[in-house]
Design an enzyme around this catalytic site. Structure first.
Site, PDB file in Angstrom:
ATOM      1  N   ASP A  12       9.966   9.789   1.216  1.00 48.63           N
ATOM      2  CA  ASP A  12      10.994  10.753   0.318  1.00 48.63           C
ATOM      3  C   ASP A  12      10.040  12.120   0.083  1.00 48.63           C
ATOM      4  O   ASP A  12       8.918  12.315  -0.715  1.00 48.63           O
ATOM      5  CB  ASP A  12      10.056   9.549  -1.191  1.00 48.63           C
TER       6      ASP A  12
ATOM      7  N   ASP B   6      14.083   0.836   4.662  1.00 45.95           N
ATOM      8  CA  ASP B   6      13.393   1.650   3.199  1.00 45.95           C
ATOM      9  C   ASP B   6      12.449   0.134   2.900  1.00 45.95           C
ATOM     10  O   ASP B   6      12.576  -0.555   2.637  1.00 45.95           O
ATOM     11  CB  ASP B   6      14.385   2.044   3.139  1.00 45.95           C
TER      12      ASP B   6
ATOM     13  N   GLU C 130       7.336  -0.795   2.581  1.00 40.69           N
ATOM     14  CA  GLU C 130       5.821  -0.911   2.813  1.00 40.69           C
ATOM     15  C   GLU C 130       4.510  -2.318   2.495  1.00 40.69           C
ATOM     16  O   GLU C 130       4.021  -2.607   3.029  1.00 40.69           O
ATOM     17  CB  GLU C 130       5.445   0.385   1.705  1.00 40.69           C
TER      18      GLU C 130
HETATM   19  C1  GLC Z   1      13.319   5.462  -0.847  1.00 38.97           C
HETATM   20  C2  GLC Z   1      14.005   5.611   0.143  1.00 38.97           C
HETATM   21  C3  GLC Z   1      14.860   6.535   0.342  1.00 38.97           C
HETATM   22  C4  GLC Z   1      16.516   5.992  -0.727  1.00 38.97           C
HETATM   23  C5  GLC Z   1      16.183   5.317  -1.109  1.00 38.97           C
HETATM   24  C6  GLC Z   1      16.727   4.443  -2.581  1.00 38.97           C
HETATM   25  O1  GLC Z   1      13.260   5.830  -2.118  1.00 38.97           O
HETATM   26  O2  GLC Z   1      12.851   6.485   0.304  1.00 38.97           O
HETATM   27  O3  GLC Z   1      15.196   7.330   1.428  1.00 38.97           O
HETATM   28  O4  GLC Z   1      17.085   7.288  -0.595  1.00 38.97           O
HETATM   29  O5  GLC Z   1      14.985   4.811  -1.556  1.00 38.97           O
HETATM   30  O6  GLC Z   1      17.396   3.485  -1.046  1.00 38.97           O
END
Ligand code: GLC
Length: 800
Positions: free
Chosen positions: A485, A407, A410
């Site tokens: 998200d 995650d 980017e």
């Molecule tokens: C980001 C991710 C989400 C995750 C969060 C905490 O917002 O997109 O899926 O739960 O981070 O790690």
């Protein structure tokens, strides 16, 4: 000092007339008077690559997107010229290049129809600020042309009239039309006059696409640096275009293990251990199938990657084992930001080895993410990827974690403008040293690749499983993905539907959304409708930010729980069907979801459809995307379709109303299809499959179906231990014939098929298997059109 003459150079510059031409096997070079070189590479009869330089020298030819396994070779190549043009002819295409200005026109070699034509064609602007060129291409849109693709753009399927950017961006709570978001897939398909082609602009800089937005009849694309370097991929079928693009940028390196296609449950965050156990126990208690449980950032010690919180997870190995004993695979999140902390071994090692990204003038790239101030590994350095992959040893080999979720790659940086690294950060780019302007869009991809390498190593002999948020073209080789998200709204249900279809037609089929929405909380109805869509997405996971309430299948009361269970059960029944679709995707690049335009481009009604899609080859699905609905209108592509719930047949090529109370959704099966089903299991492997159900949908005429199976995990299938069944169905007025051709060395656990005959227009009076008449009692035929037969048959006749 800047002289005025240099400033004047900031306008558009164009190639002038061609003064020389050179052919070197399949590489053709055209040089203009003002020093522009166009290099055309004939990769296949239907794939041409165009590269331009304005300096007389090409950059090192390196791409993260193009796979070394891409098919190459052509049947025909001939270059001719007349006074005004050069003509490059292959078996499928003719590319005409104007001697006056280097502009190109591409025609179908069979019927000479114009497919794609430069308007201004290639031009450029020198970038005083960064050096190099802003490279541009404009094309004339053909009458009635439509555009599709571009990865995860949250807009209607048809891109015509819009402009987009490709710059991978953390986009919490994005909305319809937000652009750019998490992924950069600079590939689109154009469709006009029933013919389709694709353009893949393989340039990782910040790039732009304009589909008749700025100027009504002009489509253009450009990038803030790098080369004008694009592939033209001809169909004329859109499915061929997508398949060929996927071949070029890579199919997944392995078929995912079957369990990864089960249902996944996630939340930010399930902790401590007792909470995780409570959730998993509840699934089993309520008999809602589930294969995977996720640990979000709170499982770590202060958000330090590759650590565990001792308070919340005192003995991860034991916990992971206990979960595994109950059929749950544990999947953990790993982000790129490494906490600055001299007592933290990963940080210390990264620092000692000089693996973190640096600013142009020397200091480390420091940015805030969940753990606070962090440094970031330069995943574009092959040595860093190797190091990173080894960090997974303990998690995977020792603790037994089965999948890793990447995650924030980017890369996301908090509390700074642009939400990412500044442009000046330096990257290795596999030896092609560059700034973040060039590496940004591939950073997340290279992180997922390094993670994949680790999982592949330490999961062996099982198959790896990775999920990523950021992606560039080609990322599908290593990992699955989700759409980021989103929000618990009806509009987002529609967006999720389109995004999954769009990703599939952009070569990336292993995709799903956060079911129910990540931000905010769905009501039971929205959650149930979202599950209905989600079971048709290749990646099927509920996830939520957790601070808005619970989002487990049972969080909305019994009646919703029952609907959710029913649909997750359907997912598990359809696993062999979905697995077969994955096999086709991995083998041939055939997208798992097909938007209607991809399914039937010749029907203009499909060009603007968004909601309906084909799941695999034979199932048509359409989610209900609004509240309080007892059904919906939808478009049926041409052909005939069985209503999955009641076997009513509907003629395609028209829009019609379909009843769908909350416990139902519009699902249809193509006539003639044979749909394989497994029994409902609470997780993959819970039961030994001792019978394969085949739902046979009678059709007057012919249809073929396939069923692919293997050991569900491991690599034996690569050595030929798979089972592929090709079924040919032929329906006549008073007879139904099914032929089976089996290949592969894998022996399935079951010995029999249970055939359920749908829509049979006659009463069965005789059954023949391989030319022998069979007594009804031997096949348990008892009037309800189900029969049990040995799986080894080659020809089955069911007669009136
Ligand atoms: C980001 C991710 C989400 C995750 C969060 C905490 O917002 O997109 O899926 O739960 O981070 O790690």
């Amino acid at each position: 000092m800047i002289l005025n003459t240099e400033l004047e150079y900031k306008g558009n510059l164009f190639p002038t007339k061609i003064i020389s031409y050179e052919k070197n096997l399949n590489v053709l070079s055209f040089t203009t008077q003002n020093g522009v070189i166009l290099q055309v590479t004939v990769r296949r009869d239907s794939i041409l690559r165009f590269r331009y330089t304005t300096t007389g020298i090409f950059e090192n030819d390196f791409s993260y997107a193009i796979t070394k396994y891409a098919s190459r070779g052509y049947n025909h190549l001939e270059v001719t010229e007349d006074d005004d043009n050069y003509f490059i002819k292959t078996a499928k295409l003719i590319c005409r290049i104007s001697k006056i200005d280097l502009r190109k026109s591409i025609f179908d070699a069979k019927d000479n129809t114009l497919i794609c034509e430069d308007e201004l064609g290639f031009h450029w602007e020198e970038s005083y600020k960064f050096g190099g060129n802003i490279v541009k291409m404009t094309k004339t849109a053909q009458p009635g042309e439509s555009y599709y693709g571009l990865g995860d753009k949250p807009v209607d399927n048809n891109l015509k009239g819009k402009r987009f950017e490709n710059w991978v961006t953390d986009s919490y709570a994005f909305g319809k039309d937000t652009d750019p978001i998490y992924k950069a897939i600079p590939f689109y398909t154009g469709l006009h006059h029933k013919k389709s082609y694709g353009i893949f602009f393989d340039n990782s800089f910040h790039s732009y696409f304009d589909f008749c937005h700025e100027r009504r009849n002009i489509t253009s694309f450009w990038a803030q640096g790098g080369e004008m370097n694009y592939y033209f991929i001809y169909g004329p079928d859109m499915s061929e275009v997508v398949t060929n693009y996927t071949d070029l940028t890579g199919k997944p390196h392995e078929i995912p293990a079957l369990w990864t296609l089960g249902y996944h449950q996630c939340k930010w965050s399930y902790y401590p251990e007792s909470n995780v156990k409570e959730i998993t126990a509840k699934f089993r208690e309520l008999q809602i199938p589930c294969d995977a449980i996720y640990l979000d950032i709170d499982y770590m010690e202060g958000f330090r990657c590759f650590t565990w919180s001792k308070d919340h997870f005192p003995d991860p190995k034991r916990m992971v084992k206990e979960l595994a004993d109950d059929g749950f695979k544990t999947i953990v999140i790993i982000d790129p930001g490494i906490k600055i902390d001299m007592d933290y071994s990963v940080f210390k090692e990264g620092l000692d080895k000089d693996y973190f990204c640096k600013r142009a003038d020397g200091p480390y790239m420091k940015g805030k993410v969940w753990p606070g101030e962090c440094y970031f590994p330069d995943f574009t350095n092959p040595e860093v990827r190797e190091w990173w992959s080894d960090l997974f040893k303990e998690l995977i080999e020792d603790i037994g974690v089965k999948g890793v979720w990447n995650d924030m790659n980017e890369p996301a940086v908090m509390d700074v403008p642009g939400k990412t690294f500044p442009d000046d950060v330096r990257h290795n780019y596999d030896g092609n040293y560059c700034s973040h302007r060039k590496a940004h869009n591939v950073y997340g991809m290279q992180m997922a690749r390094a993670t994949y390498q680790g999982l592949k190593k330490f999961s062996y002999p099982k198959r790896p499983f990775v999920i990523t948020r950021a992606a560039y073209s080609g990322t599908q080789r290593y990992t699955s993905s989700w759409t980021g998200d989103n929000i618990a709204t009806w509009e987002h249900l529609t967006i999720a539907n389109i995004q999954a279809q769009r990703m599939c037609m952009s070569g990336f089929s292993f995709i799903g959304s956060d079911i129910g929405g990540f931000a905010e909380q769905p009501n039971g109805e929205l959650y149930a409708r979202w599950i209905q869509l989600g079971i048709f997405h290749p990646f099927c996971r509920t996830h939520s930010s957790g601070d808005h309430g619970d989002q487990e299948p049972w969080a909305f009361g019994d009646s919703i729980t029952n609907v959710v269970r029913k649909f997750i059960e359907l997912r598990y029944q359809l696993l062999p069907y979905l697995y077969t679709a994955f096999w086709r995707y991995v083998e041939e690049g055939v997208p798992i979801l097909k938007s209607l335009v991809l399914y039937d481009q010749e029907d203009p009604q499909t060009h603007y459809r968004n909601d309906e899609f084909i799941f695999g080859e034979k199932i048509l699905a359409c989610p209900v995307t609004g509240p309080n609905q007892k059904g919906r209108r939808m478009y049926f592509p041409r052909g005939e379709w069985y209503n999955f719930w009641n076997d009513e047949i509907i003629e395609g090529g028209q829009e019609a109303w379909v009843d769908a109370d909350l416990d139902s959704m519009p699902i249809f099966v193509k006539t003639g299809a044979i749909i394989p089903k497994y029994p409902i299991q609470q997780y993959v492997g819970e039961k030994t499959i001792d019978e394969l159900s085949l739902d046979v949908y009678y059709k007057l005429g012919k249809e073929t179906s396939q069923v692919y199976e293997d050991a569900t995990d491991g690599y034996d299938y690569i050595k030929g231990r798979y089972s592929l069944r090709n079924f040919n169905l032929l329906g006549k007025e008073n007879e139904l014939i099914i032929q089976q051709h089996k290949s592969g060395k894998f022996i399935t656990t079951y010995k029999t098929f249970k055939l359920s005959l749908h829509g049979l227009p006659f009463k069965i009076s005789k059954v023949q298997i391989d030319n022998e008449e069979i007594a009804f009692k031997d096949i348990k035929l008892n009037g309800d059109n189900t029969l049990i037969i040995n799986k080894e048959f080659t020809e089955l006749h069911i007669m009136a």
